[in-house]
Design a protein around this motif. Structure first.
Motif, PDB file in Angstrom:
ATOM      1  N   ARG A 215      -2.916  11.332   0.825  1.00 25.98           N
ATOM      2  CA  ARG A 215      -3.242   9.839   1.079  1.00 25.98           C
ATOM      3  C   ARG A 215      -2.578   8.935   2.068  1.00 25.98           C
ATOM      4  NH1 ARG A 215      -2.781   7.364  -4.314  1.00 25.98           N
ATOM      5  NH2 ARG A 215      -3.703   5.766  -3.122  1.00 25.98           N
ATOM      6  N   LEU A 216      -1.176   8.943   2.740  1.00 23.48           N
ATOM      7  CA  LEU A 216      -1.029   8.525   4.310  1.00 23.48           C
ATOM      8  C   LEU A 216      -2.156   8.624   5.158  1.00 23.48           C
ATOM      9  CD1 LEU A 216       2.785   8.473   3.378  1.00 23.48           C
ATOM     10  CD2 LEU A 216       1.016   5.914   3.209  1.00 23.48           C
TER      11      LEU A 216
ATOM     12  N   TRP B 149       0.401  15.833   5.736  1.00 23.14           N
ATOM     13  CA  TRP B 149      -0.671  14.500   6.746  1.00 23.14           C
ATOM     14  C   TRP B 149      -1.763  15.497   7.639  1.00 23.14           C
ATOM     15  CZ3 TRP B 149      -0.212  13.423  12.076  1.00 23.14           C
ATOM     16  CH2 TRP B 149      -0.764  12.627  12.321  1.00 23.14           C
TER      17      TRP B 149
ATOM     18  N   SER C 154       0.380  -0.674  -0.420  1.00 30.78           N
ATOM     19  CA  SER C 154       0.111   0.017   0.291  1.00 30.78           C
ATOM     20  C   SER C 154       1.269   1.140  -0.176  1.00 30.78           C
ATOM     21  CB  SER C 154      -1.093  -0.079   1.464  1.00 30.78           C
ATOM     22  OG  SER C 154      -0.638   0.050   2.297  1.00 30.78           O
ATOM     23  N   ASN C 155       2.129   1.736   0.523  1.00 30.33           N
ATOM     24  CA  ASN C 155       2.603   2.081   0.855  1.00 30.33           C
ATOM     25  C   ASN C 155       3.300   2.651  -1.194  1.00 30.33           C
ATOM     26  OD1 ASN C 155       1.867   3.151   3.073  1.00 30.33           O
ATOM     27  ND2 ASN C 155       3.698   2.036   4.081  1.00 30.33           N
TER      28      ASN C 155
ATOM     29  N   GLU D 112      -5.494   9.647   5.102  1.00 27.94           N
ATOM     30  CA  GLU D 112      -6.299   9.515   4.377  1.00 27.94           C
ATOM     31  C   GLU D 112      -6.451   7.959   5.282  1.00 27.94           C
ATOM     32  OE1 GLU D 112      -7.235  10.006   0.876  1.00 27.94           O
ATOM     33  OE2 GLU D 112      -7.801  11.760   0.803  1.00 27.94           O
ATOM     34  N   ARG D 113      -4.955   7.075   4.893  1.00 25.71           N
ATOM     35  CA  ARG D 113      -5.130   5.706   5.414  1.00 25.71           C
ATOM     36  C   ARG D 113      -5.599   5.492   6.939  1.00 25.71           C
ATOM     37  NH1 ARG D 113      -2.595   2.472   0.045  1.00 25.71           N
ATOM     38  NH2 ARG D 113      -3.427   3.843  -1.309  1.00 25.71           N
ATOM     39  N   GLU D 114      -4.977   6.852   7.443  1.00 24.16           N
ATOM     40  CA  GLU D 114      -4.612   6.655   9.251  1.00 24.16           C
ATOM     41  C   GLU D 114      -3.297   6.080   9.446  1.00 24.16           C
ATOM     42  OE1 GLU D 114      -7.870   5.242  10.949  1.00 24.16           O
ATOM     43  OE2 GLU D 114      -9.694   6.382  10.380  1.00 24.16           O
ATOM     44  N   VAL D 115      -2.326   5.634   8.821  1.00 22.02           N
ATOM     45  CA  VAL D 115      -0.883   5.329   8.247  1.00 22.02           C
ATOM     46  C   VAL D 115      -0.129   6.982   9.643  1.00 22.02           C
ATOM     47  CG1 VAL D 115       1.942   5.922   7.580  1.00 22.02           C
ATOM     48  CG2 VAL D 115      -0.327   4.547   6.652  1.00 22.02           C
TER      49      VAL D 115
ATOM     50  N   VAL E   7       1.116   4.396  -2.906  1.00 21.58           N
ATOM     51  CA  VAL E   7       1.561   6.294  -2.636  1.00 21.58           C
ATOM     52  C   VAL E   7       2.664   6.762  -3.147  1.00 21.58           C
ATOM     53  CG1 VAL E   7       1.009   7.465  -1.051  1.00 21.58           C
ATOM     54  CG2 VAL E   7      -0.069   5.588  -0.967  1.00 21.58           C
TER      55      VAL E   7
END
Length: 256
Positions: free
Chosen positions: A66-67, A104, A38-39, A69-72, A42
């Motif tokens: 993007r990260l 972020w 996934s990363n 939004e994915r709660e990274v 991105v």
């Protein structure tokens, strides 16, 4: 014969096997893979821009969004940013780190603001949003030269029944919206109350009476036509003199 060899079909190309992500580059390998699929997806545009020598800033910003939004977590995002740069033998520039962090953070704050504005159980505003809106009104009043406690008041409704459900509070919010013209905000106040910042005009008493009529009474003997005890307590609170006192004012009312 040569002609027969030329007539043979060409060998079919087989698709390459997908690469398995690894956390560290294996010895002797020239290409470093990112920490996860996934990363990797991105950060791929950023990696391509670095390899091509183009400006990586827009891609770093997009990766940060993007990260988020994915709660990274931000620390993990920075780790993968560093891995991406090391793929081309570089360390992340200060500008890339700043842009990713800013992107972020903005995305995360937008999500948190949206989450804190609406109570998901009732659809009303939350208590934190009520405090925020009250603070904004104090600033507007000071800037425009009027005194907020003279122009606005807090109306509170609390069901008499213990532990009211979300639908009861939502219905109270709807009743307040009908009884009062253009309330500034209608919010869930703590666990069992609904509050609204409304205009303190000459019709305030009339509006309060309308609200009480809409809410009605619990019949004491089960007959709808028999007057009994109020379904909900309704009252108004004068706003604090100073903005500095508004947070504690709202907190005290939320605790009941």
């Amino acid at each position: 014969m040569l002609i027969d060899k030329l007539r043979k079909p060409l060998p079919t190309a087989t698709a390459p096997e997908p690469e398995q992500p690894v956390s560290d580059p294996a010895p002797g390998r020239g290409r470093h893979r990112l920490s996860g699929p996934s990363n990797e997806a991105v950060f791929r545009p950023l990696l391509q821009s670095l390899a091509a020598g183009s400006d990586p800033a827009p891609h770093a910003a997009a990766a940060g969004r993007r990260l988020a939004e994915r709660e990274v977590p931000l620390t993990m995002a920075l780790d993968v940013l560093r891995q991406t740069y090391r793929t081309v033998g570089e360390e992340p520039s200060f500008e890339a780190i700043r842009i990713l962090c800013q992107s972020w953070t903005e995305c995360t704050l937008t999500y948190l603001h949206a989450s804190s504005c609406e109570d998901h159980g009732t659809g009303l505003a939350t208590t934190p949003h009520l405090r925020t809106r009250l603070t904004e009104l104090y600033r507007i009043a000071e800037r425009q030269g009027w005194y907020l406690p003279d122009t606005h008041i807090l109306v509170i409704a609390e069901p008499v029944a213990a532990q009211p459900c979300d639908s009861q509070l939502a219905n109270l919010g709807g009743a307040i919206r009908t009884a009062f013209r253009d309330p500034e905000v209608i919010a869930r106040l703590g666990a069992v109350r609904v509050a609204a910042i409304v205009h303190a005009d000459d019709h305030l008493t009339e509006h309060l009476g309308t609200l009480r009529s809409m809410i009605g009474y619990w019949p004491e003997n089960g007959e709808p036509s028999t007057a009994g005890t109020p379904r909900t307590k309704v009252w108004s609170e004068r706003l604090p003199t100073l903005s500095d006192w508004s947070d504690s004012f709202v907190n005290d009312l939320a605790l009941g």
